[in-house]
Design a protein around this motif. Structure first.
Motif, mmCIF file in Angstrom:
data_model
loop_
_atom_site.group_PDB
_atom_site.id
_atom_site.type_symbol
_atom_site.label_atom_id
_atom_site.label_comp_id
_atom_site.label_asym_id
_atom_site.label_seq_id
_atom_site.Cartn_x
_atom_site.Cartn_y
_atom_site.Cartn_z
ATOM 1 N N LEU A 97 0.692 -1.240 0.000
ATOM 2 C CA LEU A 97 -0.163 0.105 0.189
ATOM 3 C C LEU A 97 0.842 1.135 0.030
ATOM 4 O O LEU A 97 0.659 2.239 -0.761
ATOM 5 C CB LEU A 97 -1.038 0.123 1.273
ATOM 6 C CG LEU A 97 -1.982 1.147 1.302
ATOM 7 C CD1 LEU A 97 -2.904 1.341 0.262
ATOM 8 C CD2 LEU A 97 -2.268 1.104 2.696
ATOM 9 N N LEU A 98 1.741 1.413 0.716
ATOM 10 C CA LEU A 98 2.866 2.453 0.792
ATOM 11 C C LEU A 98 3.630 2.567 -0.465
ATOM 12 O O LEU A 98 3.452 3.719 -0.758
ATOM 13 C CB LEU A 98 3.825 2.338 2.082
ATOM 14 C CG LEU A 98 3.313 2.481 3.375
ATOM 15 C CD1 LEU A 98 4.320 2.086 4.663
ATOM 16 C CD2 LEU A 98 2.610 3.900 3.677
ATOM 17 N N THR A 99 4.058 1.654 -1.150
ATOM 18 C CA THR A 99 4.599 1.780 -2.397
ATOM 19 C C THR A 99 3.775 2.360 -3.280
ATOM 20 O O THR A 99 4.015 3.049 -4.319
ATOM 21 C CB THR A 99 5.144 0.271 -2.899
ATOM 22 O OG1 THR A 99 5.877 -0.423 -1.979
ATOM 23 C CG2 THR A 99 5.732 0.090 -4.118
ATOM 24 N N ARG A 100 2.492 1.602 -3.510
ATOM 25 C CA ARG A 100 1.398 2.138 -4.379
ATOM 26 C C ARG A 100 1.070 3.737 -4.135
ATOM 27 O O ARG A 100 1.141 4.464 -5.147
ATOM 28 C CB ARG A 100 0.066 1.472 -4.174
ATOM 29 C CG ARG A 100 0.143 0.133 -5.093
ATOM 30 C CD ARG A 100 -1.232 -0.370 -5.346
ATOM 31 N NE ARG A 100 -2.163 -0.316 -4.168
ATOM 32 C CZ ARG A 100 -2.277 -1.302 -3.175
ATOM 33 N NH1 ARG A 100 -1.553 -2.528 -3.477
ATOM 34 N NH2 ARG A 100 -3.174 -1.244 -2.085
ATOM 35 N N LEU A 101 0.874 4.145 -2.833
ATOM 36 C CA LEU A 101 0.846 5.648 -2.597
ATOM 37 C C LEU A 101 1.975 6.438 -3.077
ATOM 38 O O LEU A 101 1.750 7.252 -3.528
ATOM 39 C CB LEU A 101 0.635 5.642 -0.881
ATOM 40 C CG LEU A 101 0.297 7.159 -0.392
ATOM 41 C CD1 LEU A 101 -0.873 7.653 -1.144
ATOM 42 C CD2 LEU A 101 0.533 6.957 0.936
ATOM 43 N N LYS A 102 3.147 5.926 -2.695
ATOM 44 C CA LYS A 102 4.489 6.568 -3.233
ATOM 45 C C LYS A 102 4.540 6.673 -4.843
ATOM 46 O O LYS A 102 4.651 7.772 -5.220
ATOM 47 C CB LYS A 102 5.780 5.882 -2.671
ATOM 48 C CG LYS A 102 6.856 6.735 -3.181
ATOM 49 C CD LYS A 102 8.047 5.989 -2.787
ATOM 50 C CE LYS A 102 9.360 6.618 -3.216
ATOM 51 N NZ LYS A 102 10.074 6.087 -4.284
ATOM 52 N N ARG A 103 4.243 5.754 -5.382
ATOM 53 C CA ARG A 103 4.095 5.832 -6.628
ATOM 54 C C ARG A 103 2.943 6.838 -7.325
ATOM 55 O O ARG A 103 3.222 7.544 -8.428
ATOM 56 C CB ARG A 103 3.925 4.298 -7.626
ATOM 57 C CG ARG A 103 3.900 4.289 -8.973
ATOM 58 C CD ARG A 103 3.695 3.027 -9.353
ATOM 59 N NE ARG A 103 2.372 2.313 -9.229
ATOM 60 C CZ ARG A 103 2.166 1.281 -8.470
ATOM 61 N NH1 ARG A 103 3.331 0.524 -8.078
ATOM 62 N NH2 ARG A 103 0.854 0.893 -7.954
#
Length: 106
Positions: A97-103
């Protein structure tokens, strides 16, 4: 002892706050039993030795004798095994989730 049984022993060993404190003291490096006993002002040597026995039985502490000294080393392998089995799989969705948010923010 099966992996399941050994992890049960590790969980039981980690259940006590004094045993967790002993493991915290060993994070910085090995300590003699005398040094560990000196860190617990309100606990007698016998009690600290009992806690060390539980930690050694759970393979969280490795003991090596050198002359009159008993050196206690932290063994992180059982903790890593618990992390791999119980924690990592639950943490993975949060990391994704954090990776998608950053992207998305980029």
């Amino acid at each position: 002892m099966s992996r399941k049984d050994s992890q049960g022993v590790v969980f039981k060993a980690l259940a006590d706050d004094r045993r967790r404190e002993i493991l915290d003291l060993l994070k910085d490096g090995p300590k003699t039993t005398g040094e560990l006993c000196g860190c617990f002002k309100r606990v007698d040597r016998c009690t600290v030795m009992q806690h060390l026995g539980v930690l050694e039985g759970a393979d969280l502490v490795i003991v090596k004798r050198s002359g009159r000294n008993r050196w206690n080393y932290l063994n992180v392998v059982p903790v890593q095994e618990i992390y791999d089995r119980w924690i990592s799989q639950y943490a993975r969705p949060s990391v994704e989730l954090l990776t998608r948010l950053k992207r998305d923010l980029e």
